[in-house]
Write an enzyme that holds these catalytic residues in place. Structure first.
Site, PDB file in Angstrom:
ATOM      1  N   LYS A 155       0.828  -1.210   0.000  1.00 51.47           N
ATOM      2  CA  LYS A 155       0.000   0.000   0.000  1.00 51.47           C
ATOM      3  C   LYS A 155       0.861   1.258   0.000  1.00 51.47           C
ATOM      4  CE  LYS A 155      -4.416  -1.750   1.248  1.00 51.47           C
ATOM      5  NZ  LYS A 155      -5.575  -1.818   2.141  1.00 51.47           N
ATOM      6  N   ARG A 189      -3.953 -10.091   4.514  1.00 50.04           N
ATOM      7  CA  ARG A 189      -4.239 -10.091   3.074  1.00 50.04           C
ATOM      8  C   ARG A 189      -2.987  -9.587   2.366  1.00 50.04           C
ATOM      9  NH1 ARG A 189      -6.055  -6.490  -0.718  1.00 50.04           N
ATOM     10  NH2 ARG A 189      -7.453  -7.320  -2.305  1.00 50.04           N
TER      11      ARG A 189
END
Ligand code: 8Y7
Length: 258
Positions: A203, A237
């Site tokens: 991210k 995840r």
């Protein structure tokens, strides 16, 4: 949880696994690397991304669910659309991962009827605008309040607590500071009584911290995943399954000492 994106414009592997065959090959690799769950997504949720139709999303996701249904690994489908939920549950998916926390009309009923697990993700705003100026008085308290409300709505609809997973939603309407605070105090979500899922893999907050390019976020992703695990995350995840599993093996070896 290994990430299987089937979209031409996803965060970090856009276009690479655009066909069903390539997606299935990648899924097999994620399973070999030690993934316990696959999260299959057909619509990018990156900030500013365009939405896709039900038909297009199903065209991407359904054949992959059908092909992987017999692999003996739980399949999660990353979607907010009730039609996509219904069709993929029918094809064998046992979990719905919804960044919209089942707020789309009809989504709650589909999940309740399907008897599947749901991951409720917190998001402030909508993907198109969520990163423009996110604001919180207290990021932990506000996210917990939201998730608690959604859990109540789930239970009222007949979804049992054992089938509910929560996720604070890193990067979904949060500044770097909000994300860091959430990771630092993730243990404060433990009293919600549901497993915590966390997505930090590759991210942009990791790019902000390291100043690396987005194709060089493996080490920072593994570090963030490990910190999340230490602070109570039960499901991670991730794109880089092998690297994350290795880090978790070290953690578990140490944590299992008296
Ligand atoms: C998350 C997610 C994404 C996350 C859960 C990306 C679909 C953006 N992030 N689902 N999805 N948690 N539960 O970078 O953090 O993978 S999409």
């Amino acid at each position: 949880m290994g990430i299987l994106n089937i979209t031409p414009d996803s965060f970090s592997d856009g276009g690479l696994y655009a066909s069903t065959d390539a997606a299935v090959l990648h899924a097999v690799r994620l399973i070999e690397e030690g993934a316990d769950i696959l999260d299959i997504g057909g619509e990018s949720t990156r900030p500013g991304s365009a939405s896709v139709s039900v038909e297009e999303e199903l065209r991407r996701v359904l054949p992959v669910v059908q092909a992987l249904e017999s692999k003996g690994i739980p399949l999660s489908v990353d979607t907010s659309k009730p039609e996509v939920m219904r069709a993929t549950i029918k094809a064998g998916a046992t979990m719905i991962n919804d960044i919209n926390a089942l707020q789309s009309p009809g989504a709650l009923e589909v999940v309740a009827d399907g008897g599947v697990t749901v991951c409720l993700v917190h998001m402030q705003g909508k993907p198109k605008y969520m990163q423009s100026d996110p604001q919180y008085k207290d990021v932990i308290v506000e996210i917990k309040d939201f998730l608690r409300q959604r859990i109540d709505v789930m239970e009222a609809a007949g979804i049992v607590r054992e089938r509910i997973i929560i996720d604070p939603g890193f990067g979904f309407g949060k500044t770097l500071k909000h994300n860091l605070k959430l990771l630092r105090y993730l243990d404060q979500f433990a009293d919600m009584g549901t497993p915590i899922l966390v997505g930090l893999s590759r991210k942009s907050m990791l790019r902000e911290i390291t100043r690396n390019k987005k194709d060089d976020l493996v080490f920072s992703s593994v570090s963030a995943a490990l910190l999340a695990a230490i602070n109570g995350a039960r499901i991670l995840r991730v794109h880089d399954v092998k690297a994350t599993k290795d880090a978790l093996k070290v953690y578990n070896a140490v944590a299992s000492q008296e």
